[in-house]
Scaffold this motif. Sequence first.
Motif, short mmCIF file in Angstrom:
data_model
loop_
_atom_site.label_atom_id
_atom_site.label_comp_id
_atom_site.label_asym_id
_atom_site.label_seq_id
_atom_site.Cartn_x
_atom_site.Cartn_y
_atom_site.Cartn_z
N MET A 86 -4.09 -8.23 -2.97
CA MET A 86 -4.93 -8.46 -1.78
C MET A 86 -6.42 -8.45 -2.16
O MET A 86 -7.15 -9.38 -1.91
CB MET A 86 -4.67 -7.33 -0.79
CG MET A 86 -5.17 -7.62 0.58
SD MET A 86 -3.81 -8.25 1.51
CE MET A 86 -4.52 -9.27 2.68
N ALA A 126 -8.68 -7.26 -5.69
CA ALA A 126 -8.60 -6.76 -7.06
C ALA A 126 -9.99 -6.68 -7.69
O ALA A 126 -10.70 -7.69 -7.77
CB ALA A 126 -7.70 -7.66 -7.90
N THR A 165 -6.74 -2.13 -7.68
CA THR A 165 -6.07 -3.20 -6.93
C THR A 165 -5.51 -2.65 -5.64
O THR A 165 -4.85 -1.60 -5.64
CB THR A 165 -4.92 -3.79 -7.78
OG1 THR A 165 -5.46 -4.26 -9.01
CG2 THR A 165 -4.25 -4.96 -7.06
N LEU A 166 -5.77 -3.33 -4.55
CA LEU A 166 -5.19 -2.99 -3.25
C LEU A 166 -4.08 -4.00 -2.96
O LEU A 166 -4.33 -5.20 -2.94
CB LEU A 166 -6.23 -3.04 -2.14
CG LEU A 166 -7.53 -2.25 -2.35
CD1 LEU A 166 -8.36 -2.25 -1.06
CD2 LEU A 166 -7.25 -0.83 -2.78
N GLU A 167 -2.88 -3.49 -2.74
CA GLU A 167 -1.72 -4.37 -2.55
C GLU A 167 -1.60 -4.80 -1.09
O GLU A 167 -1.91 -4.02 -0.18
CB GLU A 167 -0.43 -3.63 -2.93
CG GLU A 167 -0.40 -3.08 -4.34
CD GLU A 167 -0.34 -4.16 -5.41
OE1 GLU A 167 -0.02 -5.32 -5.08
OE2 GLU A 167 -0.61 -3.84 -6.59
N PRO A 168 -1.05 -6.01 -0.86
CA PRO A 168 -0.83 -6.46 0.52
C PRO A 168 0.09 -5.48 1.25
O PRO A 168 1.08 -5.01 0.68
CB PRO A 168 -0.15 -7.82 0.37
CG PRO A 168 -0.39 -8.24 -1.02
CD PRO A 168 -0.63 -7.01 -1.85
N GLY A 172 -0.54 -2.50 2.12
CA GLY A 172 -0.81 -1.10 1.82
C GLY A 172 -1.70 -0.44 2.86
O GLY A 172 -2.37 -1.12 3.65
N TYR A 215 -4.71 2.29 2.83
CA TYR A 215 -5.61 2.95 1.88
C TYR A 215 -6.72 3.71 2.60
O TYR A 215 -7.29 3.21 3.57
CB TYR A 215 -6.26 1.91 0.97
CG TYR A 215 -5.27 1.17 0.10
CD1 TYR A 215 -4.89 1.69 -1.14
CD2 TYR A 215 -4.71 -0.03 0.52
CE1 TYR A 215 -3.97 1.02 -1.93
CE2 TYR A 215 -3.79 -0.70 -0.27
CZ TYR A 215 -3.43 -0.17 -1.49
OH TYR A 215 -2.51 -0.84 -2.28
N THR A 253 -2.76 -5.07 5.95
CA THR A 253 -3.30 -4.13 4.96
C THR A 253 -4.45 -3.37 5.63
O THR A 253 -5.26 -3.96 6.34
CB THR A 253 -3.83 -4.90 3.74
OG1 THR A 253 -2.82 -5.82 3.33
CG2 THR A 253 -4.20 -3.97 2.60
#
Length: 225
Positions: free
Chosen positions: A1, A3, A23-26, A28, A30, A188
Amino acid sequence: MIAFDQVAYSYGDRALLSDLTITLEPGGFYFLTGPSGAGKTTFLRMCYLDLVPSAGALSVLGLPVADMDRDTIATTRRRLGVMHQDCLFLDHLSVFRNVELPLAVSGQFSPSDADDLAELLDWVGLTPRAAARPSELSGGERQRAALARAIVLSPDMIIADEPTGNVDWDMSLRLLGLLLELNKLGKTILIATHDLTLIRAAKSEVAARILRISEGTVQMAGADL
Ligand SMILES: Nc1ncnc2c1ncn2[C@@H]1O[C@H](COP(=O)(O)OP(=O)(O)OP(=O)(O)O)[C@@H](O)[C@H]1O
Ligand SMILES: [Mg+2]
C-alpha cells in the motif's frame, strides 16, 4: 500500500527523519506513535503526498512518488482519506457542505450522492448538526465531521492525525469504533496518536501494528506496547 525505502526528510537543512524503510500492507491497521515533535505529522504528510521525501524511494498505492505527474498525484490523493490534526474546515459552509466538498470539487457529484451523504452523516451521528457551522461543533463532533469528509470519496486508505487529540475517552472509543468498522470493510488505516490506552483498546479488536518514531527514524514495534 505504502512502501518507504531508505527515505529521509529534512525541513531546509534540518534533517528530521532518515533511514525510513517500512511497508504498510493493504487492509492493515497501523498506529504511528512517538513524542510531540518527533515527526508523526511529517511522516503522514509524505504518505498522503503533501511532502516529497528529501531522499530515498517512496511508493504510495503501488506507484513510485518520484514518477507521479500532477494528474497522478491528484487521482492518488483521492484514494487517500485524510483527517488532519487541526481538521481545517471552511467556516462559511455548513457541516453538510464541508463533508460534501471533496465530492463537489472532484466533479463526481451526482444527485444520488445526496442520499449517501445523509447516510454518512447519520453513521457518524451528525445528522442533528448538519446545518451547523464547523466553529459551532464540539471537539468530538469536529473529529466525526472530519472523518465523514475523509471518507466521502470512498478512499482505499484512511490517514488520521491525532483524531482523538481533543476528545474525552468515550468519544475516543466511538471514533476508534468507526475506524475499526472501516477497516473491516477492507480499508487500510493509519492513525498517529500519543494515546497508548487507545492503542491497547484497538489491539483487543484488531491485529494492529505499531510504528514508533524515535531518534529520527520509524520502526515497526513488536506486538507489545
Ligand atoms: N513546515 C515546517 N517547517 C520547518 N519545520 C517544521 C515544519 N513542520 C514541522 N516542522 C518541525 O518538524 C518537527 C516535527 O514536526 P511534526 O509536526 O511532524 O511532529 P509531530 O510528531 O506530528 O508532533 P505533534 O505530536 O506535536 O503533532 C518539529 O520540530 C517541527 O517544529
Ligand atoms: Mg503532529
